[in-house]
Design a protein around this motif. Structure first.
Motif, PDB file in Angstrom:
ATOM      1  N   ASP A   1      -9.543 -11.198  -7.577  1.00 53.04           N
ATOM      2  CA  ASP A   1      -8.935 -10.082  -6.860  1.00 53.04           C
ATOM      3  C   ASP A   1     -10.055  -9.175  -6.371  1.00 53.04           C
ATOM      4  O   ASP A   1     -11.237  -9.526  -6.446  1.00 53.04           O
ATOM      5  CB  ASP A   1      -7.952  -9.328  -7.754  1.00 53.04           C
ATOM      6  CG  ASP A   1      -6.824  -8.666  -6.954  1.00 53.04           C
ATOM      7  OD1 ASP A   1      -7.092  -8.189  -5.834  1.00 53.04           O
ATOM      8  OD2 ASP A   1      -5.693  -8.596  -7.455  1.00 53.04           O
TER       9      ASP A   1
ATOM     10  N   HIS B   1       2.959  -7.573  -5.669  1.00 53.75           N
ATOM     11  CA  HIS B   1       4.326  -8.115  -5.709  1.00 53.75           C
ATOM     12  C   HIS B   1       4.926  -7.941  -7.098  1.00 53.75           C
ATOM     13  O   HIS B   1       6.091  -7.553  -7.248  1.00 53.75           O
ATOM     14  CB  HIS B   1       4.323  -9.587  -5.307  1.00 53.75           C
ATOM     15  CG  HIS B   1       5.668 -10.242  -5.428  1.00 53.75           C
ATOM     16  ND1 HIS B   1       6.716  -9.961  -4.573  1.00 53.75           N
ATOM     17  CD2 HIS B   1       6.149 -11.158  -6.331  1.00 53.75           C
ATOM     18  CE1 HIS B   1       7.770 -10.669  -4.931  1.00 53.75           C
ATOM     19  NE2 HIS B   1       7.459 -11.392  -5.994  1.00 53.75           N
TER      20      HIS B   1
ATOM     21  N   ARG C   1     -14.054  -9.650  -2.798  1.00 57.25           N
ATOM     22  CA  ARG C   1     -13.207 -10.216  -3.848  1.00 57.25           C
ATOM     23  C   ARG C   1     -14.055 -11.077  -4.774  1.00 57.25           C
ATOM     24  O   ARG C   1     -15.139 -11.529  -4.420  1.00 57.25           O
ATOM     25  CB  ARG C   1     -12.088 -11.065  -3.247  1.00 57.25           C
ATOM     26  CG  ARG C   1     -11.176 -10.343  -2.299  1.00 57.25           C
ATOM     27  CD  ARG C   1     -10.160 -11.287  -1.683  1.00 57.25           C
ATOM     28  NE  ARG C   1      -9.250 -11.836  -2.683  1.00 57.25           N
ATOM     29  CZ  ARG C   1      -8.125 -11.242  -3.075  1.00 57.25           C
ATOM     30  NH1 ARG C   1      -7.765 -10.086  -2.554  1.00 57.25           N
ATOM     31  NH2 ARG C   1      -7.357 -11.791  -3.972  1.00 57.25           N
TER      32      ARG C   1
ATOM     33  N   GLN D   1       1.250   1.873  -1.147  1.00 55.61           N
ATOM     34  CA  GLN D   1       0.367   0.733  -1.392  1.00 55.61           C
ATOM     35  C   GLN D   1       0.759  -0.459  -0.522  1.00 55.61           C
ATOM     36  O   GLN D   1      -0.116  -1.164   0.010  1.00 55.61           O
ATOM     37  CB  GLN D   1       0.394   0.334  -2.875  1.00 55.61           C
ATOM     38  CG  GLN D   1      -0.218   1.359  -3.814  1.00 55.61           C
ATOM     39  CD  GLN D   1      -1.709   1.538  -3.624  1.00 55.61           C
ATOM     40  OE1 GLN D   1      -2.424   0.603  -3.241  1.00 55.61           O
ATOM     41  NE2 GLN D   1      -2.205   2.744  -3.881  1.00 55.61           N
ATOM     42  N   ASN D   2       2.030  -0.686  -0.344  1.00 52.35           N
ATOM     43  CA  ASN D   2       2.483  -1.820   0.475  1.00 52.35           C
ATOM     44  C   ASN D   2       2.143  -1.651   1.948  1.00 52.35           C
ATOM     45  O   ASN D   2       2.125  -2.631   2.705  1.00 52.35           O
ATOM     46  CB  ASN D   2       3.992  -2.014   0.306  1.00 52.35           C
ATOM     47  CG  ASN D   2       4.366  -2.563  -1.053  1.00 52.35           C
ATOM     48  OD1 ASN D   2       3.552  -3.215  -1.713  1.00 52.35           O
ATOM     49  ND2 ASN D   2       5.582  -2.295  -1.498  1.00 52.35           N
ATOM     50  N   SER D   3       1.858  -0.417   2.356  1.00 48.60           N
ATOM     51  CA  SER D   3       1.521  -0.169   3.763  1.00 48.60           C
ATOM     52  C   SER D   3       0.033  -0.361   4.034  1.00 48.60           C
ATOM     53  O   SER D   3      -0.398  -0.252   5.186  1.00 48.60           O
ATOM     54  CB  SER D   3       1.931   1.251   4.157  1.00 48.60           C
ATOM     55  OG  SER D   3       1.116   2.218   3.520  1.00 48.60           O
ATOM     56  N   HIS D   4      -0.744  -0.656   2.990  1.00 51.49           N
ATOM     57  CA  HIS D   4      -2.185  -0.861   3.151  1.00 51.49           C
ATOM     58  C   HIS D   4      -2.549  -2.298   2.791  1.00 51.49           C
ATOM     59  O   HIS D   4      -1.989  -2.884   1.868  1.00 51.49           O
ATOM     60  CB  HIS D   4      -2.972   0.105   2.264  1.00 51.49           C
ATOM     61  CG  HIS D   4      -2.976   1.517   2.777  1.00 51.49           C
ATOM     62  ND1 HIS D   4      -1.892   2.356   2.625  1.00 51.49           N
ATOM     63  CD2 HIS D   4      -3.929   2.215   3.451  1.00 51.49           C
ATOM     64  CE1 HIS D   4      -2.176   3.533   3.182  1.00 51.49           C
ATOM     65  NE2 HIS D   4      -3.394   3.473   3.680  1.00 51.49           N
ATOM     66  N   ARG D   5      -3.502  -2.838   3.522  1.00 52.82           N
ATOM     67  CA  ARG D   5      -4.002  -4.179   3.251  1.00 52.82           C
ATOM     68  C   ARG D   5      -5.510  -4.088   3.024  1.00 52.82           C
ATOM     69  O   ARG D   5      -6.207  -3.393   3.756  1.00 52.82           O
ATOM     70  CB  ARG D   5      -3.697  -5.121   4.422  1.00 52.82           C
ATOM     71  CG  ARG D   5      -2.209  -5.351   4.640  1.00 52.82           C
ATOM     72  CD  ARG D   5      -1.592  -6.139   3.499  1.00 52.82           C
ATOM     73  NE  ARG D   5      -0.155  -6.347   3.686  1.00 52.82           N
ATOM     74  CZ  ARG D   5       0.776  -5.570   3.161  1.00 52.82           C
ATOM     75  NH1 ARG D   5       0.428  -4.510   2.446  1.00 52.82           N
ATOM     76  NH2 ARG D   5       2.060  -5.816   3.358  1.00 52.82           N
ATOM     77  N   TYR D   6      -5.972  -4.771   2.013  1.00 47.48           N
ATOM     78  CA  TYR D   6      -7.379  -4.659   1.627  1.00 47.48           C
ATOM     79  C   TYR D   6      -8.107  -6.001   1.732  1.00 47.48           C
ATOM     80  O   TYR D   6      -9.084  -6.254   1.028  1.00 47.48           O
ATOM     81  CB  TYR D   6      -7.484  -4.155   0.188  1.00 47.48           C
ATOM     82  CG  TYR D   6      -6.773  -2.844  -0.067  1.00 47.48           C
ATOM     83  CD1 TYR D   6      -7.314  -1.645   0.374  1.00 47.48           C
ATOM     84  CD2 TYR D   6      -5.560  -2.809  -0.758  1.00 47.48           C
ATOM     85  CE1 TYR D   6      -6.677  -0.432   0.133  1.00 47.48           C
ATOM     86  CE2 TYR D   6      -4.914  -1.607  -1.008  1.00 47.48           C
ATOM     87  CZ  TYR D   6      -5.472  -0.426  -0.560  1.00 47.48           C
ATOM     88  OH  TYR D   6      -4.835   0.771  -0.802  1.00 47.48           O
ATOM     89  N   ALA D   7      -7.631  -6.863   2.625  1.00 48.73           N
ATOM     90  CA  ALA D   7      -8.189  -8.213   2.714  1.00 48.73           C
ATOM     91  C   ALA D   7      -9.671  -8.208   3.081  1.00 48.73           C
ATOM     92  O   ALA D   7     -10.388  -9.183   2.803  1.00 48.73           O
ATOM     93  CB  ALA D   7      -7.411  -9.036   3.735  1.00 48.73           C
ATOM     94  N   TYR D   8     -10.153  -7.127   3.675  1.00 48.12           N
ATOM     95  CA  TYR D   8     -11.541  -7.056   4.123  1.00 48.12           C
ATOM     96  C   TYR D   8     -12.502  -6.633   3.008  1.00 48.12           C
ATOM     97  O   TYR D   8     -13.716  -6.628   3.198  1.00 48.12           O
ATOM     98  CB  TYR D   8     -11.646  -6.047   5.280  1.00 48.12           C
ATOM     99  CG  TYR D   8     -11.068  -4.689   4.950  1.00 48.12           C
ATOM    100  CD1 TYR D   8     -11.856  -3.694   4.395  1.00 48.12           C
ATOM    101  CD2 TYR D   8      -9.719  -4.426   5.180  1.00 48.12           C
ATOM    102  CE1 TYR D   8     -11.324  -2.461   4.073  1.00 48.12           C
ATOM    103  CE2 TYR D   8      -9.176  -3.200   4.861  1.00 48.12           C
ATOM    104  CZ  TYR D   8      -9.980  -2.214   4.308  1.00 48.12           C
ATOM    105  OH  TYR D   8      -9.430  -0.997   3.987  1.00 48.12           O
TER     106      TYR D   8
END
Length: 312
Positions: free
Chosen positions: A214, A145, A183, A173-180
């Motif tokens: 992160d 952000h 961290r 980058q905004n089209s990818h999510r790396y929550a998995y």
């Protein structure tokens, strides 16, 4: 590490009286880096680094200072904070929150060898593992952000083609999510000037004031982008492999991390391209300041866009 807030010996001496570290002998500003005010402080009992925080507030500092204290207790080479007589690591000086940390022996390296890169990679992995037991947490204040908000502020200063490149990469980058992805605690700024070597041996990591929670892979990408960078923005294959192999020997990467690695290298380049653009075009006022070249990370990003070998 620059000088934005001036501290005189006369102002420092009563503040130092809070500590059991002897009398002031010398005070010298450090004109490197871009975020906080830093001085070398020499006393009759040793040498320290004094940091005055230009953005962080006093109540935000326990995370960073307790973190370095925790890491040092778990075998990670870091510049630990010095407690005053009331057992506090930080207090106000010249209107700013301030702390002292031990001055580690050695210097940073501008042209690291593969062997030095391997030492840093192994220590970074050890830091990530040690961070698992640190009880405090801090969201990343300079995450995706922040990249987008800051990019919007610097687009007017950029050449149209460069601005188009940055917009395209931010959209990707905004089209990818790396929550998995795994961290934990990351340094988030482990450049060559934030690691000291005493001869050929690593002395310690310094400047944890961007540390946060992160993606561990993101921290690895930030470090590899700098430690293996060549003058033209390309990446030295031998240094990159030495860094990554040493890291993986301590903390093996998951398959999902391996798959995300190419885009994570680009994310790490974006973060520092954007921040350097901001520091160049919208600088803070300071007595001694040092702005780094944003083009270096633009070139890194451009090379990553063309890369097919990612050293894994």
């Amino acid at each position: 590490m620059s000088v934005y807030t001036t501290v005189t010996p006369e102002a420092l001496e009563p503040w130092l009286a809070r500590y059991d570290i002897g009398r002031l002998v010398a005070l010298k500003g450090i004109a490197a880096g871009v975020t906080n005010t830093n001085y070398f402080v020499t006393t009759t009992q040793g040498r320290y680094v004094l940091t005055l925080f230009e953005a962080l507030q006093l109540d935000e500092l326990p995370f960073y200072l307790n973190l370095t204290h925790h890491l040092s207790r778990h075998g990670v080479a870091v510049a630990g904070p010095v407690a005053d007589r009331t057992d506090q690591f930080a207090s106000m000086l010249a209107g700013k929150p301030a702390c002292l940390v031990h001055c580690l022996p050695g210097t940073d390296v501008s042209a690291p060898t593969p062997a030095q890169c391997a030492q840093v990679g192994a220590m970074l992995a050890s830091m990530h593992i040690a961070g698992d037991t640190f009880p405090m947490s801090m969201p990343n204040p300079r995450g995706p952000h922040w990249w987008s908000v800051t990019a919007a502020a610097v687009y007017p200063f950029m050449a149209p083609a460069d601005a188009a490149l940055l917009r395209d990469e931010l959209h990707l980058q905004n089209s990818h999510r790396y929550a998995y992805l795994p961290r934990g605690i990351i340094h988030a700024d482990l450049f060559r000037d934030n690691v000291l070597f005493d001869g050929e041996q690593i002395s310690g990591f310094i400047d944890f004031y961007y540390a946060c929670n992160d993606l561990l892979l993101y921290d690895l990408a930030i470090a590899v982008n700098d430690w293996a960078m060549l003058a033209d923005g390309d990446i030295d294959n031998e240094r990159a492999r030495a860094f990554i192999d040493a890291y993986r020997a301590v903390r093996p990467l998951q398959q999902a991390e391996i798959e995300a690695w190419p885009l994570m290298l680009r994310a790490a380049a974006i973060r520092f391209w954007v921040s350097r653009l901001y520091d160049l075009h919208l600088p803070a006022a300071g007595e001694l300041t040092y702005a780094k070249d944003p083009a270096a990370f633009q070139h890194v990003l451009e090379r990553h866009r063309q890369r097919t070998d990612f050293w894994l």
